[in-house]
Design a protein around this motif. Structure first.
Motif, PDB file in Angstrom:
ATOM      1  N   SER A 203       0.873  -1.244  -0.081  1.00 34.80           N
ATOM      2  CA  SER A 203       0.046  -0.079   0.280  1.00 34.80           C
ATOM      3  C   SER A 203       0.839   1.249   0.044  1.00 34.80           C
ATOM      4  O   SER A 203       1.972   1.187   0.325  1.00 34.80           O
ATOM      5  CB  SER A 203      -0.815   0.103   1.088  1.00 34.80           C
ATOM      6  OG  SER A 203      -1.876  -0.998   1.179  1.00 34.80           O
ATOM      7  N   CYS A 204       0.417   2.443  -0.517  1.00 33.72           N
ATOM      8  CA  CYS A 204       0.965   3.706  -0.208  1.00 33.72           C
ATOM      9  C   CYS A 204       0.802   4.037   1.123  1.00 33.72           C
ATOM     10  O   CYS A 204       0.145   4.173   1.718  1.00 33.72           O
ATOM     11  CB  CYS A 204       0.198   4.703  -1.291  1.00 33.72           C
ATOM     12  SG  CYS A 204       0.763   6.412  -0.690  1.00 33.72           S
ATOM     13  N   GLY A 205       2.204   4.717   1.608  1.00 34.21           N
ATOM     14  CA  GLY A 205       2.707   4.858   2.943  1.00 34.21           C
ATOM     15  C   GLY A 205       2.155   6.229   3.283  1.00 34.21           C
ATOM     16  O   GLY A 205       2.188   6.606   4.336  1.00 34.21           O
ATOM     17  N   GLY A 206       1.535   6.672   2.255  1.00 35.16           N
ATOM     18  CA  GLY A 206       1.045   8.352   2.436  1.00 35.16           C
ATOM     19  C   GLY A 206      -0.544   8.175   2.663  1.00 35.16           C
ATOM     20  O   GLY A 206      -1.100   8.915   3.578  1.00 35.16           O
ATOM     21  N   CYS A 207      -1.165   7.380   1.739  1.00 29.57           N
ATOM     22  CA  CYS A 207      -2.763   7.463   1.895  1.00 29.57           C
ATOM     23  C   CYS A 207      -3.331   6.123   2.283  1.00 29.57           C
ATOM     24  O   CYS A 207      -4.498   5.745   1.965  1.00 29.57           O
ATOM     25  CB  CYS A 207      -3.544   7.791   0.616  1.00 29.57           C
ATOM     26  SG  CYS A 207      -2.911   7.030  -0.859  1.00 29.57           S
ATOM     27  N   ASN A 208      -2.207   5.184   2.213  1.00 29.43           N
ATOM     28  CA  ASN A 208      -2.784   3.915   2.573  1.00 29.43           C
ATOM     29  C   ASN A 208      -3.687   2.886   1.199  1.00 29.43           C
ATOM     30  O   ASN A 208      -4.105   1.944   1.535  1.00 29.43           O
ATOM     31  CB  ASN A 208      -3.736   3.657   3.919  1.00 29.43           C
ATOM     32  CG  ASN A 208      -2.856   4.090   5.074  1.00 29.43           C
ATOM     33  OD1 ASN A 208      -1.597   3.555   5.132  1.00 29.43           O
ATOM     34  ND2 ASN A 208      -3.415   4.780   6.018  1.00 29.43           N
ATOM     35  N   PHE A 227       4.260   7.425  -9.025  1.00 22.80           N
ATOM     36  CA  PHE A 227       3.486   8.399  -8.524  1.00 22.80           C
ATOM     37  C   PHE A 227       2.426   7.390  -7.838  1.00 22.80           C
ATOM     38  O   PHE A 227       2.054   6.478  -8.578  1.00 22.80           O
ATOM     39  CB  PHE A 227       2.925   9.464  -9.064  1.00 22.80           C
ATOM     40  CG  PHE A 227       3.783  10.447  -9.431  1.00 22.80           C
ATOM     41  CD1 PHE A 227       4.526  11.277  -8.655  1.00 22.80           C
ATOM     42  CD2 PHE A 227       4.622  10.245 -10.680  1.00 22.80           C
ATOM     43  CE1 PHE A 227       5.713  12.124  -9.252  1.00 22.80           C
ATOM     44  CE2 PHE A 227       5.479  11.232 -11.283  1.00 22.80           C
ATOM     45  CZ  PHE A 227       5.909  12.229 -10.457  1.00 22.80           C
ATOM     46  N   CYS A 228       1.938   7.596  -6.708  1.00 20.07           N
ATOM     47  CA  CYS A 228       0.686   6.840  -6.170  1.00 20.07           C
ATOM     48  C   CYS A 228      -0.496   7.216  -6.874  1.00 20.07           C
ATOM     49  O   CYS A 228      -0.577   8.590  -7.249  1.00 20.07           O
ATOM     50  CB  CYS A 228       0.478   7.150  -4.717  1.00 20.07           C
ATOM     51  SG  CYS A 228      -1.090   6.731  -4.112  1.00 20.07           S
ATOM     52  N   GLY A 229      -1.181   6.444  -7.462  1.00 25.18           N
ATOM     53  CA  GLY A 229      -2.515   6.803  -8.297  1.00 25.18           C
ATOM     54  C   GLY A 229      -3.491   7.675  -7.687  1.00 25.18           C
ATOM     55  O   GLY A 229      -4.242   8.449  -8.213  1.00 25.18           O
ATOM     56  N   ASN A 230      -3.561   7.443  -6.348  1.00 17.80           N
ATOM     57  CA  ASN A 230      -4.454   8.095  -5.493  1.00 17.80           C
ATOM     58  C   ASN A 230      -4.010   9.354  -4.924  1.00 17.80           C
ATOM     59  O   ASN A 230      -4.674  10.508  -5.265  1.00 17.80           O
ATOM     60  CB  ASN A 230      -4.942   7.229  -4.255  1.00 17.80           C
ATOM     61  CG  ASN A 230      -5.877   7.907  -3.488  1.00 17.80           C
ATOM     62  OD1 ASN A 230      -7.033   8.144  -4.072  1.00 17.80           O
ATOM     63  ND2 ASN A 230      -5.826   7.865  -2.113  1.00 17.80           N
ATOM     64  N   CYS A 231      -2.797   9.519  -4.040  1.00 23.54           N
ATOM     65  CA  CYS A 231      -2.395  10.797  -3.528  1.00 23.54           C
ATOM     66  C   CYS A 231      -1.520  11.577  -4.228  1.00 23.54           C
ATOM     67  O   CYS A 231      -0.950  12.452  -3.763  1.00 23.54           O
ATOM     68  CB  CYS A 231      -2.139  10.623  -2.079  1.00 23.54           C
ATOM     69  SG  CYS A 231      -0.667   9.711  -1.933  1.00 23.54           S
ATOM     70  N   ALA A 232      -0.996  10.901  -5.442  1.00 28.83           N
ATOM     71  CA  ALA A 232       0.194  11.490  -6.379  1.00 28.83           C
ATOM     72  C   ALA A 232       1.510  11.559  -5.709  1.00 28.83           C
ATOM     73  O   ALA A 232       2.166  12.440  -6.129  1.00 28.83           O
ATOM     74  CB  ALA A 232      -0.342  12.899  -6.943  1.00 28.83           C
TER      75      ALA A 232
HETATM   76 ZN   LIG Z   1      -0.907   7.563  -1.940  1.00 26.70          ZN
END
Ligand SMILES: [Zn+2]
Length: 239
Positions: A203-208, A227-232
């Motif tokens: 998972s993304c460590g920023g937005c999970n 880049f994370c597709g959700n939080c960029a």
């Molecule tokens: Zn993210």
């Protein structure tokens, strides 16, 4: 243009993020200080308003008491006057009328005396409250002054540390590719100080958000910024 070593750049970005996290934390701490000082001032202000109100109340009660005492004294005078008049009265009827008048004033006075006693008790009570509140306020003033002094010291220390960190940052970013740095800084600014995030358990460590395996693989390759597709935010693999 020289080829950019992406693996090195990502490693440096992770280091830069650590530095920026410290800078953002410092900034938040510094930004909160004026608000904390204002809160202290407000609590003092509130207490002194309370004290003023109590003092006003005390004054009003004392004025009321004075009025009643004056009233009582003048009624006592009237009784005295009437009593001397009693001796000069010729008819029985007049005598009885004046005696009746005297006892009516006496009854009034007895009520007044009770009211004065109640007011005196009230004044005493409120005076005690005022002196207690004054004491508390003085104590609070001292405490607030100490707190403010502490905060000013804290502010100075943190400002110095903030400047040091920024100087360190200025030097550090020289090593980074300008395009990559500007991407990073845009995200940092938009995402409240967090631009570089590790992949944690897929998972993304920023937005999970769960990351597609393809994205994780690309991050592992370290050939470009992924880049994370959700939080960029920019993803990296922790070693
Ligand atoms: Zn993210």
């Amino acid at each position: 243009m020289t080829m950019v070593n992406m693996e090195d750049q990502i490693k440096m970005l992770v280091e830069l993020q650590e530095l920026d996290t410290e800078i953002y934390d410092k900034k938040r701490l510094l930004d909160a200080i004026p608000e904390r000082i204002k809160e202290l001032d407000n609590s003092l202000e509130e207490k002194s308003i309370n004290l003023k109100n109590l003092e006003e109340e005390s004054k009003k009660l004392q004025v009321k008491r004075k009025e009643k005492e004056t009233d009582l004294a003048s009624k006592e005078e009237t009784i005295k006057k009437y009593k001397t008049q009693l001796f000069q009265i010729k008819t029985n009827k007049e005598y009885t009328a004046l005696e009746k008048e005297i006892s009516s004033i006496k009854a009034d006075n007895s009520v007044l005396e009770d009211e004065i006693i109640v007011l005196l008790d009230g004044v005493d009570e409120i005076k005690e409250k005022v002196s207690k509140e004054k004491e508390i306020l003085e104590h609070e003033k001292g405490k607030v002054q100490d707190e403010k002094k502490k905060m000013e010291d804290e502010k100075k220390i943190n400002e110095a540390e903030f400047n040091d960190l920024n100087n360190k940052r200025k030097e550090f970013v020289q090593k980074l590719d300008k395009n990559i740095l500007s991407k990073y800084e845009r995200i940092l600014h938009n995402r409240d100080g967090l631009a570089m995030v590790p992949v944690i358990g897929g998972s993304c460590g920023g937005c999970n958000m769960n990351l597609p395996p393809q994205v994780i693989n690309e991050a592992k390759l370290k050939k470009e910024c992924i880049f994370c597709g959700n939080c960029a935010r920019i993803l990296y693999i922790e070693v």
